[in-house]
Design a protein around this motif. Structure first.
Motif, PDB file in Angstrom:
ATOM      1  N   ILE A   1      -9.858   7.026  -1.061  1.00 17.62           N
ATOM      2  CA  ILE A   1     -11.018   6.465  -0.367  1.00 17.62           C
ATOM      3  C   ILE A   1     -12.281   6.896  -1.099  1.00 17.62           C
ATOM      4  O   ILE A   1     -12.596   8.078  -1.192  1.00 17.62           O
ATOM      5  CB  ILE A   1     -11.064   6.901   1.111  1.00 17.62           C
ATOM      6  CG1 ILE A   1      -9.796   6.442   1.831  1.00 17.62           C
ATOM      7  CG2 ILE A   1     -12.311   6.336   1.798  1.00 17.62           C
ATOM      8  CD1 ILE A   1      -9.657   6.958   3.248  1.00 17.62           C
TER       9      ILE A   1
ATOM     10  N   GLN B   1      -0.341  10.808   1.438  1.00 16.13           N
ATOM     11  CA  GLN B   1      -0.590   9.512   0.806  1.00 16.13           C
ATOM     12  C   GLN B   1      -2.073   9.145   0.794  1.00 16.13           C
ATOM     13  O   GLN B   1      -2.441   8.153   0.179  1.00 16.13           O
ATOM     14  CB  GLN B   1       0.171   8.403   1.543  1.00 16.13           C
ATOM     15  CG  GLN B   1       1.664   8.478   1.382  1.00 16.13           C
ATOM     16  CD  GLN B   1       2.333   7.406   2.200  1.00 16.13           C
ATOM     17  OE1 GLN B   1       2.367   7.461   3.425  1.00 16.13           O
ATOM     18  NE2 GLN B   1       2.847   6.403   1.524  1.00 16.13           N
ATOM     19  N   LEU B   2      -2.914   9.920   1.460  1.00 16.96           N
ATOM     20  CA  LEU B   2      -4.336   9.601   1.580  1.00 16.96           C
ATOM     21  C   LEU B   2      -5.176  10.644   0.869  1.00 16.96           C
ATOM     22  O   LEU B   2      -4.952  11.842   1.024  1.00 16.96           O
ATOM     23  CB  LEU B   2      -4.743   9.540   3.057  1.00 16.96           C
ATOM     24  CG  LEU B   2      -3.999   8.536   3.920  1.00 16.96           C
ATOM     25  CD1 LEU B   2      -4.372   8.722   5.378  1.00 16.96           C
ATOM     26  CD2 LEU B   2      -4.292   7.114   3.458  1.00 16.96           C
TER      27      LEU B   2
ATOM     28  N   CYS C   1      -3.003   7.679  -7.648  1.00 20.52           N
ATOM     29  CA  CYS C   1      -3.244   6.649  -6.624  1.00 20.52           C
ATOM     30  C   CYS C   1      -2.882   5.268  -7.159  1.00 20.52           C
ATOM     31  O   CYS C   1      -2.899   5.030  -8.359  1.00 20.52           O
ATOM     32  CB  CYS C   1      -4.691   6.689  -6.121  1.00 20.52           C
ATOM     33  SG  CYS C   1      -5.895   5.758  -7.064  1.00 20.52           S
TER      34      CYS C   1
ATOM     35  N   LEU D   1       0.813  -1.208   0.000  1.00 19.50           N
ATOM     36  CA  LEU D   1       0.000   0.000   0.000  1.00 19.50           C
ATOM     37  C   LEU D   1       0.850   1.263   0.000  1.00 19.50           C
ATOM     38  O   LEU D   1       0.398   2.310   0.406  1.00 19.50           O
ATOM     39  CB  LEU D   1      -0.942   0.002   1.216  1.00 19.50           C
ATOM     40  CG  LEU D   1      -2.007  -1.077   1.238  1.00 19.50           C
ATOM     41  CD1 LEU D   1      -2.847  -0.944   2.499  1.00 19.50           C
ATOM     42  CD2 LEU D   1      -2.900  -1.018   0.026  1.00 19.50           C
TER      43      LEU D   1
ATOM     44  N   TYR E   1     -10.255   6.818   7.245  1.00 16.97           N
ATOM     45  CA  TYR E   1      -9.232   7.831   6.959  1.00 16.97           C
ATOM     46  C   TYR E   1      -8.402   8.117   8.217  1.00 16.97           C
ATOM     47  O   TYR E   1      -7.170   8.137   8.172  1.00 16.97           O
ATOM     48  CB  TYR E   1      -9.911   9.100   6.452  1.00 16.97           C
ATOM     49  CG  TYR E   1      -8.977  10.263   6.215  1.00 16.97           C
ATOM     50  CD1 TYR E   1      -8.274  10.388   5.024  1.00 16.97           C
ATOM     51  CD2 TYR E   1      -8.819  11.259   7.184  1.00 16.97           C
ATOM     52  CE1 TYR E   1      -7.435  11.462   4.800  1.00 16.97           C
ATOM     53  CE2 TYR E   1      -7.976  12.334   6.966  1.00 16.97           C
ATOM     54  CZ  TYR E   1      -7.281  12.432   5.771  1.00 16.97           C
ATOM     55  OH  TYR E   1      -6.443  13.498   5.559  1.00 16.97           O
TER      56      TYR E   1
ATOM     57  N   VAL F   1      -4.016   2.560  -5.011  1.00 20.35           N
ATOM     58  CA  VAL F   1      -4.999   1.744  -4.298  1.00 20.35           C
ATOM     59  C   VAL F   1      -6.271   2.571  -4.144  1.00 20.35           C
ATOM     60  O   VAL F   1      -6.205   3.741  -3.765  1.00 20.35           O
ATOM     61  CB  VAL F   1      -4.497   1.319  -2.887  1.00 20.35           C
ATOM     62  CG1 VAL F   1      -5.576   0.583  -2.123  1.00 20.35           C
ATOM     63  CG2 VAL F   1      -3.244   0.470  -2.996  1.00 20.35           C
TER      64      VAL F   1
ATOM     65  N   LEU G   1      -9.801   2.325  -2.122  1.00 18.11           N
ATOM     66  CA  LEU G   1     -10.632   1.645  -1.131  1.00 18.11           C
ATOM     67  C   LEU G   1     -12.075   2.067  -1.372  1.00 18.11           C
ATOM     68  O   LEU G   1     -12.383   3.262  -1.356  1.00 18.11           O
ATOM     69  CB  LEU G   1     -10.209   2.031   0.288  1.00 18.11           C
ATOM     70  CG  LEU G   1      -8.765   1.716   0.676  1.00 18.11           C
ATOM     71  CD1 LEU G   1      -8.478   2.206   2.089  1.00 18.11           C
ATOM     72  CD2 LEU G   1      -8.481   0.228   0.559  1.00 18.11           C
TER      73      LEU G   1
ATOM     74  N   LEU H   1      -6.146   5.160   9.008  1.00 21.59           N
ATOM     75  CA  LEU H   1      -5.036   5.041   8.063  1.00 21.59           C
ATOM     76  C   LEU H   1      -3.949   6.082   8.312  1.00 21.59           C
ATOM     77  O   LEU H   1      -2.785   5.851   7.994  1.00 21.59           O
ATOM     78  CB  LEU H   1      -5.550   5.147   6.626  1.00 21.59           C
ATOM     79  CG  LEU H   1      -6.325   3.942   6.108  1.00 21.59           C
ATOM     80  CD1 LEU H   1      -6.966   4.250   4.761  1.00 21.59           C
ATOM     81  CD2 LEU H   1      -5.426   2.717   6.023  1.00 21.59           C
TER      82      LEU H   1
ATOM     83  N   SER I   1      -0.195   6.396  -2.996  1.00 18.25           N
ATOM     84  CA  SER I   1      -1.410   7.118  -2.675  1.00 18.25           C
ATOM     85  C   SER I   1      -2.617   6.183  -2.556  1.00 18.25           C
ATOM     86  O   SER I   1      -2.806   5.291  -3.370  1.00 18.25           O
ATOM     87  CB  SER I   1      -1.660   8.155  -3.773  1.00 18.25           C
ATOM     88  OG  SER I   1      -2.825   8.882  -3.506  1.00 18.25           O
ATOM     89  N   ILE I   2      -3.417   6.427  -1.536  1.00 18.36           N
ATOM     90  CA  ILE I   2      -4.628   5.639  -1.277  1.00 18.36           C
ATOM     91  C   ILE I   2      -5.826   6.563  -1.428  1.00 18.36           C
ATOM     92  O   ILE I   2      -5.913   7.599  -0.772  1.00 18.36           O
ATOM     93  CB  ILE I   2      -4.593   5.041   0.141  1.00 18.36           C
ATOM     94  CG1 ILE I   2      -3.372   4.138   0.301  1.00 18.36           C
ATOM     95  CG2 ILE I   2      -5.888   4.264   0.414  1.00 18.36           C
ATOM     96  CD1 ILE I   2      -3.102   3.742   1.738  1.00 18.36           C
TER      97      ILE I   2
END
Length: 125
Positions: free
Chosen positions: A10, A36-37, A61, A4, A25, A63, A65, A28, A7-8
């Motif tokens: 959501i 990164q979020l 990103c 992971l 959030y 990933v 979610l 994480l 960048s993630i």
């Protein structure tokens, strides 16, 4: 566990899982930096172009979610059509874009929500 790093993003429906997405959030942030979020109401600043911000976040990103609550699949728009069937629905666009770019998509099922069946999803999802 999947890698992971990076960048993630959501993805969630505000009317279905806003608080769950916020809790995810916040959790994480214990493991990843804020840079990164990506979650819209914590990342997009007042005056920013929403669509451009989403597009830029999806470009970087690796990933996505997808927070899926009990009404995620069946939520309807004002005209009574299922929101997920609208090609311009942001949730659908974000997931479809991630899938088309081979970005890892991870469903996050809330409480007793069951995994949507492929036949219940739009073709590009």
């Amino acid at each position: 566990m999947a890698n992971l790093q990076g960048s993630i993003f959501i993805n969630y429906r505000k009317d279905d899982s806003r608080w769950n997405a916020l809790a995810l959030y916040n959790e994480l942030q214990k493991y990843f930096s804020k840079e990164q979020l990506f979650k819209d109401f914590n990342t997009i600043l007042p005056g920013d172009d929403f669509v451009v911000s989403i597009e830029n976040a999806l470009k970087k990103c690796n990933v996505l979610l997808v927070v899926i609550g009990p009404n995620w699949l069946t939520m309807k728009s004002e005209d009574g059509t299922r929101r997920l069937d609208d090609p311009d629905d942001f949730v659908r666009l974000e997931v479809a874009t991630a899938l088309s770019r081979n970005i890892q998509v991870i469903p996050v099922l809330i409480d007793t929500t069951v995994m949507p069946k492929a036949m219940d999803l739009p073709e590009n999802m």
